[in-house]
Write a protein that holds these residues in place. Structure first.
Motif, PDB file in Angstrom:
ATOM      1  N   TYR A  19      18.981  59.268   2.998  1.00  0.00           N
ATOM      2  CA  TYR A  19      18.062  58.401   3.727  1.00  0.00           C
ATOM      3  C   TYR A  19      17.435  59.065   4.950  1.00  0.00           C
ATOM      4  N   GLY A  20      17.813  60.292   5.244  1.00  0.00           N
ATOM      5  CA  GLY A  20      17.168  61.011   6.334  1.00  0.00           C
ATOM      6  C   GLY A  20      17.295  60.285   7.654  1.00  0.00           C
ATOM      7  N   PRO A  21      16.229  60.259   8.466  1.00  0.00           N
ATOM      8  CA  PRO A  21      16.295  59.577   9.767  1.00  0.00           C
ATOM      9  C   PRO A  21      16.710  58.113   9.661  1.00  0.00           C
ATOM     10  N   ALA A  22      16.308  57.418   8.577  1.00  0.00           N
ATOM     11  CA  ALA A  22      16.682  56.010   8.412  1.00  0.00           C
ATOM     12  C   ALA A  22      18.182  55.863   8.193  1.00  0.00           C
ATOM     13  N   GLY A  23      18.842  56.942   7.765  1.00  0.00           N
ATOM     14  CA  GLY A  23      20.283  56.895   7.556  1.00  0.00           C
ATOM     15  C   GLY A  23      21.085  57.147   8.809  1.00  0.00           C
ATOM     16  N   LEU A  24      20.398  57.295   9.949  1.00  0.00           N
ATOM     17  CA  LEU A  24      21.086  57.549  11.215  1.00  0.00           C
ATOM     18  C   LEU A  24      21.192  56.307  12.083  1.00  0.00           C
ATOM     19  N   GLN A  25      20.642  55.179  11.634  1.00  0.00           N
ATOM     20  CA  GLN A  25      20.707  53.959  12.440  1.00  0.00           C
ATOM     21  C   GLN A  25      22.151  53.495  12.565  1.00  0.00           C
ATOM     22  N   LEU A  26      22.521  53.051  13.748  1.00  0.00           N
ATOM     23  CA  LEU A  26      23.915  52.698  14.003  1.00  0.00           C
ATOM     24  C   LEU A  26      23.966  51.463  14.894  1.00  0.00           C
ATOM     25  N   THR A  27      23.730  50.316  14.290  1.00  0.00           N
ATOM     26  CA  THR A  27      23.860  49.065  15.029  1.00  0.00           C
ATOM     27  C   THR A  27      25.324  48.707  15.182  1.00  0.00           C
ATOM     28  N   GLU A  28      25.678  48.137  16.324  1.00  0.00           N
ATOM     29  CA  GLU A  28      27.057  47.723  16.560  1.00  0.00           C
ATOM     30  C   GLU A  28      27.279  46.253  16.213  1.00  0.00           C
ATOM     31  N   VAL A  29      26.246  45.586  15.728  1.00  0.00           N
ATOM     32  CA  VAL A  29      26.377  44.190  15.334  1.00  0.00           C
ATOM     33  C   VAL A  29      27.138  44.124  14.012  1.00  0.00           C
ATOM     34  N   ARG A  30      28.074  43.197  13.924  1.00  0.00           N
ATOM     35  CA  ARG A  30      28.823  42.963  12.693  1.00  0.00           C
ATOM     36  C   ARG A  30      28.925  41.458  12.477  1.00  0.00           C
ATOM     37  N   PRO A  31      28.931  40.996  11.232  1.00  0.00           N
ATOM     38  CA  PRO A  31      28.869  41.799  10.007  1.00  0.00           C
ATOM     39  C   PRO A  31      27.441  42.176   9.653  1.00  0.00           C
ATOM     40  N   LEU A  32      27.317  43.053   8.696  1.00  0.00           N
ATOM     41  CA  LEU A  32      26.009  43.493   8.221  1.00  0.00           C
ATOM     42  C   LEU A  32      25.591  42.740   6.961  1.00  0.00           C
ATOM     43  N   TYR A  33      26.169  41.575   6.761  1.00  0.00           N
ATOM     44  CA  TYR A  33      25.789  40.703   5.648  1.00  0.00           C
ATOM     45  C   TYR A  33      25.623  39.294   6.191  1.00  0.00           C
ATOM     46  N   GLY A  34      24.993  38.434   5.402  1.00  0.00           N
ATOM     47  CA  GLY A  34      24.812  37.050   5.818  1.00  0.00           C
ATOM     48  C   GLY A  34      23.530  36.837   6.613  1.00  0.00           C
ATOM     49  N   ALA A  35      23.298  35.582   6.972  1.00  0.00           N
ATOM     50  CA  ALA A  35      22.037  35.206   7.624  1.00  0.00           C
ATOM     51  C   ALA A  35      21.870  35.830   8.999  1.00  0.00           C
ATOM     52  N   ASP A  36      22.961  36.142   9.679  1.00  0.00           N
ATOM     53  CA  ASP A  36      22.863  36.675  11.036  1.00  0.00           C
ATOM     54  C   ASP A  36      22.913  38.196  11.092  1.00  0.00           C
ATOM     55  N   ALA A  37      22.878  38.863   9.956  1.00  0.00           N
ATOM     56  CA  ALA A  37      22.914  40.322   9.942  1.00  0.00           C
ATOM     57  C   ALA A  37      21.657  40.891  10.576  1.00  0.00           C
ATOM     58  N   PRO A  38      21.762  41.965  11.344  1.00  0.00           N
ATOM     59  CA  PRO A  38      20.579  42.554  11.983  1.00  0.00           C
ATOM     60  C   PRO A  38      19.638  43.131  10.935  1.00  0.00           C
ATOM     61  N   PRO A  39      18.334  43.045  11.146  1.00  0.00           N
ATOM     62  CA  PRO A  39      17.401  43.595  10.158  1.00  0.00           C
ATOM     63  C   PRO A  39      17.536  45.110  10.078  1.00  0.00           C
ATOM     64  N   PRO A  40      17.512  45.669   8.877  1.00  0.00           N
ATOM     65  CA  PRO A  40      17.665  47.117   8.736  1.00  0.00           C
ATOM     66  C   PRO A  40      16.344  47.853   8.911  1.00  0.00           C
ATOM     67  N   VAL A  41      16.453  49.113   9.240  1.00  0.00           N
ATOM     68  CA  VAL A  41      15.308  50.018   9.166  1.00  0.00           C
ATOM     69  C   VAL A  41      15.289  50.608   7.760  1.00  0.00           C
ATOM     70  N   HIS A  42      14.210  50.430   7.062  1.00  0.00           N
ATOM     71  CA  HIS A  42      14.010  50.949   5.716  1.00  0.00           C
ATOM     72  C   HIS A  42      14.734  50.112   4.666  1.00  0.00           C
ATOM     73  N   SER A  43      16.077  50.031   4.713  1.00  0.00           N
ATOM     74  CA  SER A  43      16.807  49.259   3.709  1.00  0.00           C
ATOM     75  C   SER A  43      18.216  48.996   4.203  1.00  0.00           C
ATOM     76  N   ARG A  44      18.893  48.020   3.573  1.00  0.00           N
ATOM     77  CA  ARG A  44      20.278  47.730   3.934  1.00  0.00           C
ATOM     78  C   ARG A  44      21.167  48.928   3.607  1.00  0.00           C
ATOM     79  N   ALA A  45      20.904  49.596   2.492  1.00  0.00           N
ATOM     80  CA  ALA A  45      21.710  50.763   2.137  1.00  0.00           C
ATOM     81  C   ALA A  45      21.561  51.858   3.179  1.00  0.00           C
ATOM     82  N   ALA A  46      20.357  52.054   3.690  1.00  0.00           N
ATOM     83  CA  ALA A  46      20.151  53.057   4.740  1.00  0.00           C
ATOM     84  C   ALA A  46      20.881  52.653   6.016  1.00  0.00           C
ATOM     85  N   GLN A  47      20.882  51.358   6.314  1.00  0.00           N
ATOM     86  CA  GLN A  47      21.572  50.871   7.506  1.00  0.00           C
ATOM     87  C   GLN A  47      23.079  51.120   7.427  1.00  0.00           C
ATOM     88  N   LEU A  48      23.620  51.141   6.221  1.00  0.00           N
ATOM     89  CA  LEU A  48      25.060  51.323   6.037  1.00  0.00           C
ATOM     90  C   LEU A  48      25.486  52.788   6.017  1.00  0.00           C
TER      91      LEU A  48
END
Length: 402
Positions: free
Chosen positions: A341-370
């Motif tokens: 995922y290159g630069p998009a694979g470097l995102q590191l949000t400290e918000v948890r969890p990364l699923y559900g309605a309150d999950a932070p929006p990802p850059v590029h994709s959820r897989a890249a966010q993980l």
């Protein structure tokens, strides 16, 4: 070694697939997919456990006499592989695969009757009190003390890297009952109620931002003598039994293979930065092939261990080999995701969890966010359950006879 399934095992595989297709909730699958750590949150894991318990499949590694399925090693492997391919979460390993076998193998009849049903029902959620500050890889040097006082023991000390202690109401714990002889000889195994005065849990946030592990302080904590497993001094023997289950009680290859397939699929639509897709890049394909060969080799070793178990032989020290290989492959595959995922694979949000309605929006994709959280979290694979160095020593001494 014949790895073709018998007609009976093929039918069992089809039964498992049909069950997963209809009974694995989408919310559980999505939650597991969006969890960067090894252990899913209880709201995900316990939900899936309840589904399996209702089916009668939760204690799939347990003997039937203790509420398990009594499945053969091949059936257990099929179940784990199909669960991995379906995207099901890991089961609560600390409860189901670590302390439960200790209880039904070494516990009293009263301990079995009380604790095993509560593990299956989810009423008890366990954490592991082994490692201590300054006593991790050298577990025999632990300093937590247990002093007999009438019909109870009093525990004082601390445990560290205690996974999910902030969720647990029970802890299986090693403590020193005798300091006069060999270090290993004075250790005992206790079942501790976490909901009592003297137990405090301090969170440890990992570099990925996950609250997965903790430090636990035990100050004058009481344990009924009836919750000593085995005899005083049996703790080292029981811990070795438990660690063999932790290192080799599951098959890692199916999950690793599934994650690798997800990366291969994603690479068909990810650019290589030169106008083509990464899946066509020779260097990327070499990395994928190297990991795939490693996963296939690991699967053969795990199947060989299962064959040994099927013939009545214990898993033994060769489980250190599977632990070592699985840990390195886990890290290699998670590093590939960051590369993918290159630069998009470097995102590191400290918000948890990364699923559900309150999950932070990802850059590029959820897989890249993980990608980055998973990469950082998996650095612990070569530490927990015994470091790579410990596994290499065991392999050298006990497997290779060096």
């Amino acid at each position: 070694m014949d790895i073709d399934l018998s007609p009976e095992d093929s039918a069992f595989r089809d039964e498992v697939r049909a069950f997963l297709a209809t009974s694995l909730p989408d919310s559980v699958r999505e939650g597991a997919a969006a969890t960067p750590s090894v252990f899913v949150e209880p709201e995900i894991g316990q939900t899936w456990n309840a589904v399996l318990n209702a089916k009668g499949w939760l204690g799939y590694q347990w003997p039937t006499a203790h509420g398990g399925t009594g499945w053969s090693p091949v059936q257990r492997y099929i179940f784990e592989k199909e669960c991995a391919l379906a995207g099901a979460p890991n089961l609560t390993v600390l409860s189901l695969k670590l302390v439960a076998p200790v209880i039904y193998s070494f516990g009293t009849e009263a301990q079995k009757a009380f604790y095993l049903p509560r593990i299956l029902s989810g009423e008890d959620y366990w954490c592991q009190g082994f490692s201590e500050p300054g006593s991790g890889s050298d577990l025999a040097s632990l300093g937590c003390r247990a002093v007999r006082d009438g019909d109870r023991y009093v525990l004082d000390g601390s445990k560290i890297w205690t996974t999910h202690a902030h969720h647990a109401n029970r802890m299986f714990c090693l403590a020193r009952t005798d300091a006069s002889g060999r270090k290993q000889a004075g250790i005992s195994f206790f079942l501790v109620d976490m909901n009592q005065p003297g137990v405090s849990v301090r969170p440890i946030l990992t570099t990925a931002g996950d609250h997965e592990v903790n430090q636990v302080f035990l100050e004058g904590v009481t344990v009924p003598a009836d919750d000593l497993v085995g005899q005083e001094g049996d703790g080292w023997k029981i811990a070795k039994f438990l660690l063999e289950n932790e290192r080799g009680g599951s098959c890692h290859a199916p999950k690793l293979g599934y994650d690798l397939e997800q990366l291969e699929r994603a690479a068909r639509s990810e650019t290589d930065g030169r106008g083509d897709v990464l899946a066509d890049d020779p260097q990327w394909r070499r990395k994928i092939a190297r990991c795939r060969l490693g996963v296939q080799a690991l699967e053969m070793i795990e199947l060989k261990i299962l064959a040994d178990i099927a013939h009545g032989r214990p898993p033994g020290p060769q489980t250190s080999l599977t632990k070592l290989l699985a840990s390195n492959l886990r890290q290699d595959i998670d590093l590939l995701a960051v590369d993918l995922y290159g630069p998009a694979g470097l995102q590191l949000t400290e918000v948890r969890p990364l699923y559900g309605a309150d999950a932070p929006p990802p850059v590029h994709s959820r897989a890249a966010q993980l990608a980055a959280p998973r990469y950082l979290n998996s650095r612990a694979w070569t530490i927990f359950g015994g470091t790579n160095e410990v596994q290499a020593n065991i392999i050298a001494k006990s497997v290779l006879g060096l």
